[in-house]
Motif scaffolding. Structure first.
Motif, mmCIF file in Angstrom:
data_model
loop_
_atom_site.group_PDB
_atom_site.id
_atom_site.type_symbol
_atom_site.label_atom_id
_atom_site.label_comp_id
_atom_site.label_asym_id
_atom_site.label_seq_id
_atom_site.Cartn_x
_atom_site.Cartn_y
_atom_site.Cartn_z
ATOM 1 N N LEU A 95 0.850 -1.192 0.000
ATOM 2 C CA LEU A 95 0.000 0.000 0.000
ATOM 3 C C LEU A 95 0.885 1.242 0.000
ATOM 4 O O LEU A 95 1.709 1.430 0.899
ATOM 5 C CB LEU A 95 -0.908 0.003 1.231
ATOM 6 C CG LEU A 95 -1.863 1.189 1.390
ATOM 7 C CD1 LEU A 95 -2.839 1.262 0.227
ATOM 8 C CD2 LEU A 95 -2.613 1.095 2.720
ATOM 9 N N TYR A 96 0.707 2.073 -1.017
ATOM 10 C CA TYR A 96 1.508 3.286 -1.188
ATOM 11 C C TYR A 96 0.608 4.509 -1.171
ATOM 12 O O TYR A 96 -0.580 4.426 -1.488
ATOM 13 C CB TYR A 96 2.280 3.231 -2.505
ATOM 14 C CG TYR A 96 3.363 2.167 -2.531
ATOM 15 C CD1 TYR A 96 4.690 2.492 -2.275
ATOM 16 C CD2 TYR A 96 3.038 0.843 -2.808
ATOM 17 C CE1 TYR A 96 5.678 1.520 -2.300
ATOM 18 C CE2 TYR A 96 4.020 -0.142 -2.831
ATOM 19 C CZ TYR A 96 5.342 0.205 -2.579
ATOM 20 O OH TYR A 96 6.307 -0.765 -2.589
ATOM 21 N N LEU A 97 1.201 5.649 -0.845
ATOM 22 C CA LEU A 97 0.461 6.903 -0.776
ATOM 23 C C LEU A 97 1.121 7.924 -1.709
ATOM 24 O O LEU A 97 2.352 8.022 -1.749
ATOM 25 C CB LEU A 97 0.462 7.437 0.659
ATOM 26 C CG LEU A 97 -0.277 8.748 0.934
ATOM 27 C CD1 LEU A 97 -1.773 8.585 0.712
ATOM 28 C CD2 LEU A 97 -0.008 9.211 2.375
ATOM 29 N N ALA A 98 0.309 8.666 -2.467
ATOM 30 C CA ALA A 98 0.813 9.718 -3.344
ATOM 31 C C ALA A 98 0.115 11.036 -3.019
ATOM 32 O O ALA A 98 -1.104 11.068 -2.832
ATOM 33 C CB ALA A 98 0.584 9.356 -4.808
ATOM 34 N N LEU A 99 0.879 12.106 -2.957
ATOM 35 C CA LEU A 99 0.354 13.425 -2.613
ATOM 36 C C LEU A 99 0.463 14.345 -3.830
ATOM 37 O O LEU A 99 1.567 14.583 -4.334
ATOM 38 C CB LEU A 99 1.136 14.011 -1.438
ATOM 39 C CG LEU A 99 1.279 13.082 -0.222
ATOM 40 C CD1 LEU A 99 2.106 13.751 0.863
ATOM 41 C CD2 LEU A 99 -0.085 12.676 0.320
ATOM 42 N N ASP A 100 -0.666 14.837 -4.285
ATOM 43 C CA ASP A 100 -0.723 15.672 -5.475
ATOM 44 C C ASP A 100 -0.864 17.136 -5.066
ATOM 45 O O ASP A 100 -1.958 17.625 -4.831
ATOM 46 C CB ASP A 100 -1.906 15.227 -6.344
ATOM 47 C CG ASP A 100 -1.980 15.965 -7.670
ATOM 48 O OD1 ASP A 100 -0.975 16.570 -8.064
ATOM 49 O OD2 ASP A 100 -3.048 15.914 -8.311
ATOM 50 N N SER A 101 0.271 17.799 -4.915
ATOM 51 C CA SER A 101 0.308 19.238 -4.641
ATOM 52 C C SER A 101 -0.248 19.622 -3.267
ATOM 53 O O SER A 101 -1.077 20.517 -3.141
ATOM 54 C CB SER A 101 -0.461 20.010 -5.729
ATOM 55 O OG SER A 101 -0.231 21.391 -5.625
ATOM 56 N N ILE A 102 0.233 18.932 -2.231
ATOM 57 C CA ILE A 102 -0.095 19.334 -0.858
ATOM 58 C C ILE A 102 0.776 20.539 -0.506
ATOM 59 O O ILE A 102 1.995 20.486 -0.617
ATOM 60 C CB ILE A 102 0.153 18.169 0.132
ATOM 61 C CG1 ILE A 102 -0.820 17.026 -0.146
ATOM 62 C CG2 ILE A 102 0.029 18.655 1.581
ATOM 63 C CD1 ILE A 102 -2.274 17.362 0.085
ATOM 64 N N ARG A 103 0.162 21.622 -0.069
ATOM 65 C CA ARG A 103 0.904 22.876 0.114
ATOM 66 C C ARG A 103 1.101 23.280 1.578
ATOM 67 O O ARG A 103 1.991 24.080 1.878
ATOM 68 C CB ARG A 103 0.185 24.009 -0.618
ATOM 69 C CG ARG A 103 0.051 23.786 -2.124
ATOM 70 C CD ARG A 103 1.403 23.669 -2.808
ATOM 71 N NE ARG A 103 1.288 23.500 -4.238
ATOM 72 C CZ ARG A 103 1.175 24.478 -5.107
ATOM 73 N NH1 ARG A 103 1.140 25.730 -4.694
ATOM 74 N NH2 ARG A 103 1.090 24.223 -6.403
ATOM 75 N N ASP A 104 0.277 22.801 2.463
ATOM 76 C CA ASP A 104 0.350 23.242 3.857
ATOM 77 C C ASP A 104 1.345 22.394 4.651
ATOM 78 O O ASP A 104 1.211 21.167 4.685
ATOM 79 C CB ASP A 104 -1.034 23.162 4.498
ATOM 80 C CG ASP A 104 -1.027 23.650 5.934
ATOM 81 O OD1 ASP A 104 -0.964 22.795 6.852
ATOM 82 O OD2 ASP A 104 -1.048 24.872 6.145
ATOM 83 N N PRO A 105 2.348 23.004 5.297
ATOM 84 C CA PRO A 105 3.346 22.233 6.059
ATOM 85 C C PRO A 105 2.735 21.365 7.150
ATOM 86 O O PRO A 105 3.151 20.229 7.353
ATOM 87 C CB PRO A 105 4.246 23.323 6.651
ATOM 88 C CG PRO A 105 4.107 24.482 5.726
ATOM 89 C CD PRO A 105 2.676 24.450 5.282
ATOM 90 N N GLY A 106 1.739 21.912 7.849
ATOM 91 C CA GLY A 106 1.102 21.136 8.905
ATOM 92 C C GLY A 106 0.397 19.913 8.359
ATOM 93 O O GLY A 106 0.441 18.834 8.948
ATOM 94 N N ASN A 107 -0.277 20.067 7.221
ATOM 95 C CA ASN A 107 -0.937 18.932 6.583
ATOM 96 C C ASN A 107 0.074 17.867 6.191
ATOM 97 O O ASN A 107 -0.141 16.677 6.426
ATOM 98 C CB ASN A 107 -1.695 19.392 5.326
ATOM 99 C CG ASN A 107 -3.115 19.836 5.621
ATOM 100 O OD1 ASN A 107 -3.674 19.530 6.670
ATOM 101 N ND2 ASN A 107 -3.692 20.575 4.701
ATOM 102 N N LEU A 108 1.179 18.288 5.556
ATOM 103 C CA LEU A 108 2.164 17.311 5.124
ATOM 104 C C LEU A 108 2.754 16.563 6.311
ATOM 105 O O LEU A 108 2.889 15.339 6.274
ATOM 106 C CB LEU A 108 3.278 17.978 4.316
ATOM 107 C CG LEU A 108 4.364 17.020 3.815
ATOM 108 C CD1 LEU A 108 3.762 15.898 2.968
ATOM 109 C CD2 LEU A 108 5.435 17.764 3.034
ATOM 110 N N GLY A 109 3.085 17.284 7.370
ATOM 111 C CA GLY A 109 3.640 16.627 8.547
ATOM 112 C C GLY A 109 2.682 15.614 9.146
ATOM 113 O O GLY A 109 3.071 14.497 9.506
ATOM 114 N N THR A 110 1.405 15.989 9.226
ATOM 115 C CA THR A 110 0.394 15.082 9.767
ATOM 116 C C THR A 110 0.192 13.881 8.854
ATOM 117 O O THR A 110 0.008 12.751 9.331
ATOM 118 C CB THR A 110 -0.942 15.829 9.957
ATOM 119 O OG1 THR A 110 -0.739 16.931 10.833
ATOM 120 C CG2 THR A 110 -2.003 14.910 10.552
ATOM 121 N N ILE A 111 0.239 14.095 7.543
ATOM 122 C CA ILE A 111 0.080 12.996 6.597
ATOM 123 C C ILE A 111 1.243 12.002 6.724
ATOM 124 O O ILE A 111 1.030 10.781 6.700
ATOM 125 C CB ILE A 111 -0.031 13.536 5.157
ATOM 126 C CG1 ILE A 111 -1.403 14.204 4.957
ATOM 127 C CG2 ILE A 111 0.163 12.424 4.129
ATOM 128 C CD1 ILE A 111 -1.528 14.977 3.661
#
Length: 247
Positions: A95-111
């Motif tokens: 199972l892999y995860l791909a992020l398409d243009s996540i811009r918020d640092p807090g969101n990325l850290g939580t993800i």
């Protein structure tokens, strides 16, 4: 480790330009520093308040209140990968995860932290996704940055590689099929890739064209939708949780 404290260098690492030029980033706090030391990452220097003093820590810290310790760390050499080697970063299943243009640092850290919790094989991100070595991202991962395989690459090329290997590419859309009632490839015998889109615009049209399975996270009650959409990090947690629940 080098005990010399280069204040100018450390302060410059708050900017992506200098993180890219030097190949270095910073992690602060006892837990984060220990996580870095216990990881395969190359820790260049560790600075502690008892040795450096309050004044020095105040000058080099990127936090509102100086932490008791700070580490300068080398970025992994494969944090950015080219299209022709994407397949080398995919196993036969998982199972892999791909992020398409996540811009918020807090969101990325939580993800990243969420991906660590649910044991995803790796996380891939589009080149325009916020820098994972941004100090705000690093701190919000709570140490998960040192455990999660993370690579920047072309997401359409990644999707093509997954499909070529016989896997499924999942995306969340408002017109998708309800996730709780759909049969899901959980990655047990082939590749499964979950795509999370931009906070404002969702999954881009270029990436959407590569999606094989459109999913929808329903609101409740079904006929009384409140918020327009879910936060990207929340959508990631719900989606990965449902995939893992099926194991």
């Amino acid at each position: 480790m080098n005990e010399r404290i280069d204040i100018k260098l450390i302060r410059s690492l708050s900017q992506k330009k200098y993180r890219d030029e030097t190949g270095l980033f910073v992690a602060e706090g006892e837990k984060m520093v220990q996580e870095a030391l216990n990881s395969p990452f190359n820790v260049v220097n560790v600075i502690r308040k008892e040795a450096a003093g309050e004044k020095i820590m105040s000058r080099i810290s990127m936090m509102s209140s100086p932490s008791p310790s700070l580490a300068v760390i080398k970025k992994p050499t494969d944090s950015v990968i080219s299209d022709d080697i994407i397949h080398e970063y995919l196993a036969d299943r998982g199972l892999y995860l791909a992020l398409d243009s996540i811009r918020d640092p807090g969101n990325l850290g939580t993800i990243i932290r969420t991906a660590d919790w649910f044991g995803t094989n790796a996380v891939f991100a589009s080149p325009d996704t916020v820098d994972m070595f941004n100090p705000k991202v690093v701190q919000s991962t709570m140490g998960a940055i040192f455990r999660v395989r993370f690579h920047y690459c072309s997401i359409p090329a990644l999707c093509k590689a997954v499909k070529y290997a016989g896997g499924n590419v999942y995306g969340t859309f408002l017109d998708g099929q309800e996730i709780y009632s759909q049969k899901l490839n959980i990655g047990a015998s082939s590749l499964a890739l979950v795509i999370i889109g931009n906070e404002s615009n969702g999954i881009s049209s270029e990436v959407e064209a590569e999606v094989t399975d459109r999913l929808y996270i329903p609101s409740y009650p079904h006929d009384e939708r409140g918020s327009e959409s879910l936060n990207a990090a929340v959508a990631t947690a719900i989606t990965l949780s449902e995939f893992r629940r099926r194991i």
